[in-house]
Motif scaffolding. Structure first.
Motif, PDB file in Angstrom:
ATOM      1  N   GLU A   1      -2.191 -30.648  -4.705  1.00 17.48           N
ATOM      2  CA  GLU A   1      -0.814 -31.080  -5.027  1.00 17.48           C
ATOM      3  C   GLU A   1      -0.778 -32.699  -4.807  1.00 17.48           C
ATOM      4  O   GLU A   1       0.413 -33.267  -4.831  1.00 17.48           O
ATOM      5  CB  GLU A   1       0.361 -30.410  -4.662  1.00 17.48           C
ATOM      6  N   GLY A   2      -1.571 -33.235  -3.942  1.00 22.87           N
ATOM      7  CA  GLY A   2      -1.742 -34.519  -3.565  1.00 22.87           C
ATOM      8  C   GLY A   2      -0.626 -34.652  -2.335  1.00 22.87           C
ATOM      9  O   GLY A   2       0.140 -35.668  -2.307  1.00 22.87           O
ATOM     10  N   LYS A   3      -0.565 -33.601  -1.559  1.00 23.04           N
ATOM     11  CA  LYS A   3       0.410 -33.712  -0.286  1.00 23.04           C
ATOM     12  C   LYS A   3      -0.574 -33.619   0.847  1.00 23.04           C
ATOM     13  O   LYS A   3      -1.437 -32.560   0.907  1.00 23.04           O
ATOM     14  CB  LYS A   3       1.368 -32.788  -0.524  1.00 23.04           C
ATOM     15  N   LYS A   4      -0.070 -34.064   1.802  1.00 21.22           N
ATOM     16  CA  LYS A   4      -0.863 -34.016   3.062  1.00 21.22           C
ATOM     17  C   LYS A   4      -0.137 -32.717   3.890  1.00 21.22           C
ATOM     18  O   LYS A   4       0.756 -32.949   4.168  1.00 21.22           O
ATOM     19  CB  LYS A   4      -0.671 -35.328   3.905  1.00 21.22           C
TER      20      LYS A   4
ATOM     21  N   LYS B   1       4.621 -34.975   3.480  1.00 24.27           N
ATOM     22  CA  LYS B   1       3.709 -34.580   4.276  1.00 24.27           C
ATOM     23  C   LYS B   1       4.255 -33.376   4.570  1.00 24.27           C
ATOM     24  O   LYS B   1       5.533 -33.199   4.750  1.00 24.27           O
ATOM     25  CB  LYS B   1       3.684 -35.293   5.723  1.00 24.27           C
ATOM     26  N   LEU B   2       3.602 -32.222   4.629  1.00 24.14           N
ATOM     27  CA  LEU B   2       4.095 -30.887   5.190  1.00 24.14           C
ATOM     28  C   LEU B   2       3.472 -30.361   6.436  1.00 24.14           C
ATOM     29  O   LEU B   2       2.103 -30.425   6.521  1.00 24.14           O
ATOM     30  CB  LEU B   2       3.454 -29.785   4.203  1.00 24.14           C
ATOM     31  N   ILE B   3       4.350 -30.048   7.392  1.00 25.17           N
ATOM     32  CA  ILE B   3       3.777 -29.716   8.527  1.00 25.17           C
ATOM     33  C   ILE B   3       3.958 -28.193   8.902  1.00 25.17           C
ATOM     34  O   ILE B   3       5.059 -27.590   8.680  1.00 25.17           O
ATOM     35  CB  ILE B   3       4.874 -30.578   9.907  1.00 25.17           C
ATOM     36  N   LEU B   4       2.881 -27.593   9.083  1.00 26.94           N
ATOM     37  CA  LEU B   4       2.848 -26.190   9.332  1.00 26.94           C
ATOM     38  C   LEU B   4       2.451 -25.973  10.590  1.00 26.94           C
ATOM     39  O   LEU B   4       1.411 -25.628  11.209  1.00 26.94           O
ATOM     40  CB  LEU B   4       1.333 -25.635   8.396  1.00 26.94           C
ATOM     41  N   GLY B   5       3.681 -25.953  11.461  1.00 27.79           N
ATOM     42  CA  GLY B   5       3.616 -25.949  12.998  1.00 27.79           C
ATOM     43  C   GLY B   5       3.172 -24.539  13.583  1.00 27.79           C
ATOM     44  O   GLY B   5       2.901 -24.759  14.757  1.00 27.79           O
ATOM     45  N   ALA B   6       3.275 -23.575  12.855  1.00 28.00           N
ATOM     46  CA  ALA B   6       3.336 -22.293  13.391  1.00 28.00           C
ATOM     47  C   ALA B   6       2.156 -21.465  12.599  1.00 28.00           C
ATOM     48  O   ALA B   6       2.027 -20.377  12.957  1.00 28.00           O
ATOM     49  CB  ALA B   6       4.536 -21.762  13.606  1.00 28.00           C
ATOM     50  N   ALA B   7       1.625 -21.959  11.262  1.00 32.82           N
ATOM     51  CA  ALA B   7       0.767 -21.254  10.726  1.00 32.82           C
ATOM     52  C   ALA B   7      -0.702 -20.887  11.491  1.00 32.82           C
ATOM     53  O   ALA B   7      -0.881 -21.655  12.458  1.00 32.82           O
ATOM     54  CB  ALA B   7       0.070 -22.304   9.788  1.00 32.82           C
ATOM     55  N   LEU B   8      -1.308 -19.790  11.052  1.00 32.38           N
ATOM     56  CA  LEU B   8      -2.323 -19.291  11.912  1.00 32.38           C
ATOM     57  C   LEU B   8      -3.419 -19.735  10.796  1.00 32.38           C
ATOM     58  O   LEU B   8      -3.277 -20.512   9.627  1.00 32.38           O
ATOM     59  CB  LEU B   8      -2.558 -17.567  12.060  1.00 32.38           C
ATOM     60  N   LEU B   9      -4.855 -19.424  11.441  1.00 31.30           N
ATOM     61  CA  LEU B   9      -5.845 -20.325  10.540  1.00 31.30           C
ATOM     62  C   LEU B   9      -5.889 -20.040   9.074  1.00 31.30           C
ATOM     63  O   LEU B   9      -5.989 -20.788   8.109  1.00 31.30           O
ATOM     64  CB  LEU B   9      -7.162 -19.626  11.069  1.00 31.30           C
ATOM     65  N   LYS B  10      -5.495 -18.703   8.515  1.00 32.33           N
ATOM     66  CA  LYS B  10      -5.619 -18.505   7.063  1.00 32.33           C
ATOM     67  C   LYS B  10      -4.575 -19.328   6.529  1.00 32.33           C
ATOM     68  O   LYS B  10      -4.789 -19.881   5.376  1.00 32.33           O
ATOM     69  CB  LYS B  10      -5.219 -17.061   6.972  1.00 32.33           C
ATOM     70  N   GLY B  11      -3.495 -19.519   7.033  1.00 27.65           N
ATOM     71  CA  GLY B  11      -2.284 -20.162   6.339  1.00 27.65           C
ATOM     72  C   GLY B  11      -2.781 -21.644   6.334  1.00 27.65           C
ATOM     73  O   GLY B  11      -2.349 -22.498   5.600  1.00 27.65           O
ATOM     74  N   MET B  12      -3.455 -22.241   7.556  1.00 29.75           N
ATOM     75  CA  MET B  12      -3.722 -23.358   7.416  1.00 29.75           C
ATOM     76  C   MET B  12      -4.702 -23.732   6.330  1.00 29.75           C
ATOM     77  O   MET B  12      -4.685 -24.795   5.871  1.00 29.75           O
ATOM     78  CB  MET B  12      -4.548 -23.909   8.856  1.00 29.75           C
ATOM     79  N   ILE B  13      -5.781 -22.905   5.979  1.00 35.27           N
ATOM     80  CA  ILE B  13      -6.687 -23.083   5.311  1.00 35.27           C
ATOM     81  C   ILE B  13      -6.152 -23.173   3.787  1.00 35.27           C
ATOM     82  O   ILE B  13      -6.401 -24.028   3.045  1.00 35.27           O
ATOM     83  CB  ILE B  13      -7.792 -21.974   5.317  1.00 35.27           C
ATOM     84  N   ALA B  14      -5.214 -22.193   3.452  1.00 35.57           N
ATOM     85  CA  ALA B  14      -4.422 -22.178   2.074  1.00 35.57           C
ATOM     86  C   ALA B  14      -3.570 -23.255   1.994  1.00 35.57           C
ATOM     87  O   ALA B  14      -3.648 -23.933   0.932  1.00 35.57           O
ATOM     88  CB  ALA B  14      -3.702 -20.860   2.226  1.00 35.57           C
ATOM     89  N   GLY B  15      -2.996 -23.941   2.873  1.00 37.45           N
ATOM     90  CA  GLY B  15      -2.239 -24.901   3.168  1.00 37.45           C
ATOM     91  C   GLY B  15      -2.855 -26.103   2.816  1.00 37.45           C
ATOM     92  O   GLY B  15      -2.440 -27.166   1.831  1.00 37.45           O
ATOM     93  N   GLN B  16      -4.037 -26.528   3.365  1.00 39.85           N
ATOM     94  CA  GLN B  16      -4.797 -27.523   2.977  1.00 39.85           C
ATOM     95  C   GLN B  16      -5.480 -27.423   1.760  1.00 39.85           C
ATOM     96  O   GLN B  16      -5.353 -28.408   1.019  1.00 39.85           O
ATOM     97  CB  GLN B  16      -6.124 -27.519   4.059  1.00 39.85           C
TER      98      GLN B  16
END
Ligand SMILES: NC(=O)c1ccc[n+]([C@@H]2O[C@H](COP(=O)([O-])OP(=O)(O)OC[C@H]3O[C@@H](n4cnc5c(N)ncnc54)[C@H](OP(=O)(O)O)[C@@H]3O)[C@@H](O)[C@H]2O)c1
Length: 336
Positions: free
Chosen positions: A275-278, A254-269
């Motif tokens: 990659e099969g990672k939450k 599990k990757l926690i993107l605790g400070a990501a803004l919208l763009k980073g959240m979407i890219a992360g998802q």
């Protein structure tokens, strides 16, 4: 409302013609937009407590709202200028007066808590519903410590609980020396994890003293986290490239993107799906159970508020400037 005059923190009845000092910001911008002004003291309604604030904190959240960074802040806090003119997310102080229906608090009680999105703690007095996020202050903590705990600790607790961090898990924390990161290291250890903290050279010893089992210096190319090794990676400061966050994670981690803004959240998802990672992200809201948990750990001496610097309320512009620098070690306290 009830109150008396024989204690320096208690208010006489019906003080609506009394003033107080508060840090006011009437437009978004640089630290200088925050100015100390005399404003009317708030008057508690029947279910409110009036708190004489002794300490508060300038958090990275306060600074972001002040800067309207990201722009979307304006849609929540006011467009084109702030609706609520007093920042301040956490406080510690003494109950000065209570509304007629208040039953859980009495004048003279020491309390601490969070105003959540209402803000308003950068002032001498705060009016607060008795069923808000406010609880008795542990006697072991100073007002500064109590005011500096909830911001980092509730955020870290929220995400570490969401990621179901537990005994034996390997957790990697980027930004381990910030307000959120320093709390995340301590809480992940309390939850039984094996914790690796990532920070710059100057903060290695600090992160070690928080209880991290291992520390890595992100300025050294030979200190990269081991690939495919961690159950949970928590990026607390939004400074680490996404690929560097994903590579240390095990498949299914599990990757926690605790400070990501919208763009980073979407890219992360997207990357997480590939990659099969939450990926966990979003806003961490504070609540009473979390504040009680934080208070219990602090009372037991297992969780400490890390205070980098303390300013007087009159110096709050300077405190904002320091927080804007993005290099604070733990929290910045403000003595009121
Ligand atoms: N999702 C939510 O609901 C929520 C809640 C609270 C906070 N946040 C966000 O979380 C973020 C962190 O908050 P915070 O108060 O912990 O921040 P902070 O205390 O200001 O973070 C400061 C730390 O960041 C580290 N840092 C600075 N530049 C870095 C870089 N290039 N790479 C790695 N680390 C770097 C510094 O350590 P070094 O000097 O060692 O690099 C410093 O100790 C903020 O963006 C805040 O808005 C989100």
């Amino acid at each position: 409302m009830n109150g008396s005059n024989d204690h320096p923190d208690l208010c006489p009845i019906n003080k609506n013609d009394f003033g107080m000092k508060a840090a006011i910001f009437e437009r978004y911008g640089a630290p200088e937009v925050v100015q100390i002004k005399d404003v009317p003291q708030p008057v508690p309604g029947p279910n409110d407590i009036l708190i004489r604030i002794h300490a508060t904190s300038v958090s990275s959240g306060d600074a972001r709202i002040r800067r309207a960074d990201p722009f979307a802040v304006r849609f929540v806090f006011g467009f084109p200028k702030p609706r609520r003119k007093i920042l301040g997310y956490t406080f510690s102080g003494v109950v000065a007066a209570i509304g007629a229906s208040v039953s859980q608090f009495k004048p003279g009680d020491e309390v601490f808590g969070s105003t959540d999105m209402r803000m308003g703690a950068h002032a001498e007095y705060l009016c607060f519903p008795e069923n808000g996020v406010v609880i008795p202050k542990p006697a072991q903590l100073s007002h500064e410590e109590a005011a500096c705990l909830p911001f980092g600790a509730h955020t870290a607790l929220h995400y570490l609980q969401l990621a179901k961090v537990g005994p034996g898990q390997k957790v990697l924390i980027f930004g381990a020396s910030g307000a959120v990161g320093s709390a995340a290291v301590q809480i992940a250890k309390i939850l039984g994890a094996h914790v690796t903290g990532v920070c710059s050279t100057a903060n290695l010893e600090f992160v070690r003293t928080l209880g991290a089992d291992a520390v890595l210096d992100y300025t050294k190319s030979d200190q990269r986290p081991q690939a495919d090794h961690f159950d949970v990676v928590y990026e607390t400061v939004n400074k680490t490239p996404l690929s560097n966050c994903f590579s240390p994670l095990k498949k299914g981690g599990k990757l926690i993107l605790g400070a990501a803004l919208l763009k980073g959240m979407i890219a992360g998802q997207f990357k997480g799906l590939l990659e099969g990672k939450k990926v966990l992200a979003g806003v961490a809201l504070i609540d009473l159970p979390k504040l009680h948990q934080i208070s219990k750990w602090a009372t037991e001496g297992r969780l400490k508020a890390m205070i980098d610097k303390t300013y007087a309320l009159e110096e709050i512009t300077e405190a904002h400037r320091y927080v804007d620098g993005g290099r604070k070690r733990g929290a910045v306290a403000v003595r009121v």
